[in-house]
Design a protein around this motif. Structure first.
Motif, short mmCIF file in Angstrom:
data_model
loop_
_atom_site.label_atom_id
_atom_site.label_comp_id
_atom_site.label_asym_id
_atom_site.label_seq_id
_atom_site.Cartn_x
_atom_site.Cartn_y
_atom_site.Cartn_z
N LEU A 92 -5.82 3.01 3.42
CA LEU A 92 -5.57 2.36 2.14
C LEU A 92 -5.53 3.39 1.02
CD1 LEU A 92 -5.23 -0.16 0.38
CD2 LEU A 92 -7.72 -0.37 0.34
N VAL A 124 0.15 -1.62 0.73
CA VAL A 124 -1.19 -1.63 0.13
C VAL A 124 -1.81 -3.02 0.22
CG1 VAL A 124 -2.43 -1.41 -2.06
CG2 VAL A 124 -0.82 0.37 -1.36
N LEU A 131 -2.90 -3.68 3.79
CA LEU A 131 -4.13 -2.95 4.12
C LEU A 131 -5.34 -3.57 3.42
CD1 LEU A 131 -2.80 0.72 4.00
CD2 LEU A 131 -3.51 -0.58 6.02
N LYS A 132 -5.16 -4.03 2.19
CA LYS A 132 -6.27 -4.71 1.49
C LYS A 132 -6.73 -5.93 2.27
CE LYS A 132 -5.45 -3.51 -3.36
NZ LYS A 132 -5.12 -4.06 -4.68
N GLU A 138 -10.88 -3.72 -3.62
CA GLU A 138 -10.47 -3.25 -2.29
C GLU A 138 -10.76 -4.29 -1.23
OE1 GLU A 138 -11.18 1.54 -2.87
OE2 GLU A 138 -12.10 0.47 -1.23
#
Length: 605
Positions: free
Chosen positions: A418, A364, A367-368, A502
């Motif tokens: 994500l 995560v 991907l952020k 995000e």
């Protein structure tokens, strides 16, 4: 007391003494030079020692333990100690050896000059003494000739048989010899007077002055040896405060070591999330149970023959041997990071629960970061397109359209990925929580009517950490209701933050240790449940930058800056035309600015 009066007749001894003094000064210079060489070599060996024991890239994961961190700090301090020994060597070279060599050269030249002057004076006196000796010999010869002429004249004058002419001849010879004798006598007297005067000057002024100069040179040599020794001591003493600071730093590094914190890190790193097996039920064959049923119940317990390699294997439990094999296949416990995502299942369901949660958190975070980069690249293209539309002379806006579409496509794909992994993470956390709840409610052990909890490593702090992770997942996943009531004891997030979690841009006040920080990092302190949010560890600045032009932030993730404003450089341009910076003064604010608007200066590594 000086050499000119006390040692007026010791010219040769003084010459030899001054030469020995200069040789001794040179010997001291060689000693200091060798001392500086030893300091250089010691510093080089210290640096080589630090380089040898620097952690390799594959071992960086182990350096999260406090003892390893302390060792790393210790090596940095030893490296600084090496630098101080280099400073000592450099200062000895510049302030002692260089000046000492120059002094030796000057004293040697001055001594040679004074000895040449002494030789000249001595030679002059010797020449005058030789002139005096010659004049004395001439006077002695003339005096004897005069006496002989006088004797011949007296004999001739007394001899009646000689003619008068013969007597006059002897008289004339006597007069001539008397005149020559008087001339030689006068020359001898003059040379004697000149010699005495020159000898007086030689021993009272000329040679004493030479000896005085030699004395000053020797005293200068001795005085400078004292000064050089003092300078050497000062050079070494000046680095003592820094050396003491290095030693204080090593002591602080020792104070950093926390055995409890390292124990928690080991638990966090290797905890599988599985629960210990239940007690094996007793099978009473006398109650008429079928043999096949009993056999089936016993067969459900898979007992390994090698207890040393992991004990026994019960359904839902991974033995040490199986775990070693899995690590060798998927490298989930090695240093490959997220390689297991590519090698195993996408949702990592084949991993132990706790390890699955950690790997999903890392994915995560990765991907952020990619979403943040693509967002910054899209903002840059949008700004460039707006500039082209406002001023067509700079370029055609349609040339940006294709790149903008590709960037939007990549961004949508990354955001979808994500969300998918955030869902996996939420499922993993719920699975861990439900497993713990089932363990508590289904436990067959009762003490005085109350359930007896197993000590399976699931503490209140761990539950709080899991709850916090679940809350963070609800923040990062836009599909989750932010008003959902979190578990008891879970800190509430500040959902009013303007920066999107995000995007990963702007200030990072919504970052939680459970998701936004490295899961293997443990600072030894529990989170404050009363706080609204947690501060993430700030990245160390890579350098500084100066704004060449003013910039107004119009997109999310960017920050404004004034002309000539200085900021910290946090992350270099990744090829999208944007650079990540942080304000140096005032409110802590971090975000992206156009690379072409700033001038950067990197720190020396």
């Amino acid at each position: 007391m000086n050499w000119g009066t006390e040692l007026w007749d010791q010219y040769d001894n003084l010459s030899a003494h001054t030469l020995k003094g200069i040789d001794f000064l040179e010997k001291y210079g060689h000693f200091v030079k060798d001392r500086a060489t030893i300091e250089y070599e010691y510093a080089a060996k210290l640096r080589r020692l630090v380089k040898t024991y620097q952690p390799k890239k594959k071992d960086e994961e182990d350096y999260q333990f406090t003892s390893c961190k302390a060792f790393k700090i210790l090596m940095n301090e030893i490296n600084d100690l090496a630098g101080q020994h280099e400073v000592v060597a450099e200062n000895l070279q510049a302030n002692v050896i260089k000046e000492l060599n120059a002094l030796v050269k000057d004293i040697r030249e001055e001594r040679k000059k004074q000895l040449q002057e002494g030789n000249r004076l001595t030679q002059t006196l010797q020449t005058q003494l030789e002139n005096l000796q010659r004049s004395k010999k001439a006077y002695d010869k003339a005096f004897r000739d005069n006496e002989k002429a006088l004797e011949n004249f007296q004999k001739a004058d007394a001899d009646l048989h000689l003619s008068r002419a013969e007597v006059e001849k002897q008289r004339a010879n006597l007069a001539y010899k008397t005149q020559v004798c008087d001339t030689a006598k006068n020359e001898y007297a003059m040379q004697l007077q000149r010699t005495n005067e020159l000898q007086r000057q030689h021993f009272r002024s000329g040679l004493p002055e030479v000896f005085r100069q030699l004395q000053e040179l020797d005293e200068k040599r001795i005085k400078n040896i004292k000064n050089f020794i003092r300078s050497s001591v000062d050079i070494e003493r000046n680095v003592f405060p820094i050396i003491n600071k290095c030693l204080d730093g090593i002591l602080k590094a020792a104070d950093v070591i926390n055995e409890k914190e390292d124990t928690m890190l080991v638990i966090e790193r290797y905890k599988s999330g599985f629960l210990p097996p239940d007690d094996i039920p007793f099978e009473d064959l006398s109650k008429g149970c079928s043999d096949s049923g009993s056999a089936n119940n016993i067969n459900n317990i898979q007992i390994s023959g090698k207890l040393k390699e992991g004990g026994y294997t019960v359904k839902g439990t991974i033995t040490g041997k199986a775990m070693k094999k899995r690590a060798g296949i998927f490298h989930i416990f090695g240093s490959r990071g997220n390689a297991a995502i590519a090698d195993g299942k996408e949702d990592l369901s084949d991993l132990p629960p706790n390890q699955r949660r950690k790997k999903l958190m890392q994915k995560v975070e990765e991907l952020k970061s990619k979403v943040a980069q693509e967002t910054a690249a899209k903002d840059g293209l949008m700004k460039m397109k707006g500039v082209y539309e406002a001023n067509p002379a700079l370029g055609d806006p349609m040339t940006i359209e294709g790149q903008l579409n590709e960037c939007s496509h990549r961004l949508d794909k990354l955001q979808g990925e994500l969300k998918r992994y955030q869902g996996y993470l939420e499922d993993a956390i719920k699975g861990i929580q439900s497993g713990q709840n089932n363990s508590l409610t289904n436990s067959p052990r009762m003490v005085n009517g109350s359930r007896h909890h197993r000590n399976s490593g699931g503490s209140a702090a761990e539950e709080e950490s899991l709850s916090r992770s679940a809350s963070d997942s609800s923040v990062t996943n836009p599909t989750i209701n932010h008003n959902k009531q979190s578990a008891p004891g879970t800190p509430q997030l500040n959902h009013g933050c303007s920066n999107s979690p995000e995007s990963g841009l702007g200030t990072s006040h919504t970052s939680l240790p459970g998701v936004d920080s490295d899961p293997d990092q443990y600072d030894g302190h529990t989170a404050d449940p009363e706080s609204e949010y947690y501060e993430a560890d700030l990245l160390a600045p890579m350098g500084v930058c100066k704004a060449l032009y003013p910039f107004e932030a119009t997109s999310e993730g960017s920050i404004p800056m004034a002309q000539d404003e200085e900021l910290h450089l946090i992350e270099e341009d990744q090829g999208d035309g944007w650079t990540r910076v942080r304000r140096m003064h005032g409110e802590l604010e971090e975000g992206f600015v156009p690379t072409s608007y700033i001038e950067t200066t990197l720190f020396d590594k």
